[in-house]
Design an enzyme around this catalytic site. Structure first.
Site, mmCIF file in Angstrom:
data_model
loop_
_atom_site.group_PDB
_atom_site.id
_atom_site.type_symbol
_atom_site.label_atom_id
_atom_site.label_comp_id
_atom_site.label_asym_id
_atom_site.label_seq_id
_atom_site.Cartn_x
_atom_site.Cartn_y
_atom_site.Cartn_z
ATOM 1 N N ARG A 69 0.821 -1.214 0.000
ATOM 2 C CA ARG A 69 0.000 0.000 0.000
ATOM 3 C C ARG A 69 0.853 1.260 0.000
ATOM 4 N NH1 ARG A 69 -5.460 -1.232 0.819
ATOM 5 N NH2 ARG A 69 -5.769 -3.334 1.613
ATOM 6 N N HIS A 113 -20.074 7.792 2.456
ATOM 7 C CA HIS A 113 -20.288 6.389 2.815
ATOM 8 C C HIS A 113 -21.788 6.116 2.851
ATOM 9 C CE1 HIS A 113 -19.378 2.528 4.586
ATOM 10 N NE2 HIS A 113 -20.354 2.744 5.440
#
Ligand code: GAR
Length: 201
Positions: A69, A113
């Site tokens: 990552r 979200h």
């Protein structure tokens, strides 16, 4: 005027709502402009749409980084740098970001979200709301911090769950609310206003 980078992984309908609010007929008073649309998916529909609108795009495929990552995020930062964003809007961006990246953008990165946070962080939010028998459901815009779907809440839009609703109908109903909520929050956030936006659909 703040320069905004918008991150997506899919169709990008929230990105389109944000761009249309920043560049449409009512944009004169808007405190932000889109400077780049970024995706980890070469095929993301939102990338083609942004290109067609003349908005700069960048793609960094996460797959060659094979779970590294930090290296993926270094590549993202390098791709963003020439566009000099002040703010990042995550709009259906489906990769987790490390604390290093979220710290670097602390107070300058927001996310939408599809649940009424703090309920249902993560995936399958509509099915989880149905399974819990919730009467209210909706979406949230929040500042991004190291913990997933967890930063300070800037806005929420809610709707009533009907007995005929399925995960699919809820996803569509909530998405429509997202398109109202996210632009409303970005207008305030880009102007330095963190007061809560509340909408009912
Ligand atoms: C939206 O419902 C967004 O809230 C959700 O993905 C969808 C993207 O749609 N985001 C997440 O689940 C983030 N974990 P879009 O590409 O049409 O904007």
């Amino acid at each position: 005027t703040k320069r905004v980078a918008i991150f997506l992984s899919g169709g990008g309908s929230n990105m389109r709502a944000l761009v249309e609010d920043m560049t449409g007929t009512a944009q004169e008073d808007h405190p932000a402009r889109p400077c780049v649309v970024f995706s980890n998916q070469v095929e993301a529909g939102g990338i083609a749409w942004a290109k067609a609108r003349g908005i700069p795009t960048e793609v960094v495929d996460h797959r060659p980084f094979a779970g590294d990552r930090a290296a993926f995020e270094q590549a993202i930062s390098a791709a963003l740098a020439p566009h000099a964003p002040d703010l990042i809007c995550l709009a259906g961006f489906m990769r987790k970001l490390t604390g290093d990246f979220t710290d670097q953008w602390a107070g300058r990165m927001i996310n939408i979200h599809p649940s009424l946070l703090p309920k249902y962080k993560g995936l399958h939010t509509h099915q989880r709301a149905l399974d819990a028998g919730d009467r209210a459901h909706g979406c949230t815009v929040h500042e991004v911090t190291a913990a997933l779907d967890d930063g300070p809440i800037l806005g929420q839009a809610s709707l009533q769950v009907g007995c005929e609703d399925t995960a699919e109908t809820l996803a569509a109903r909530v998405l429509k609310l997202e398109h109202q909520l996210y632009p409303a929050v970005l207008r305030r956030f880009a102007a330095g206003d963190r007061s809560l936006v509340q909408l009912n659909g």
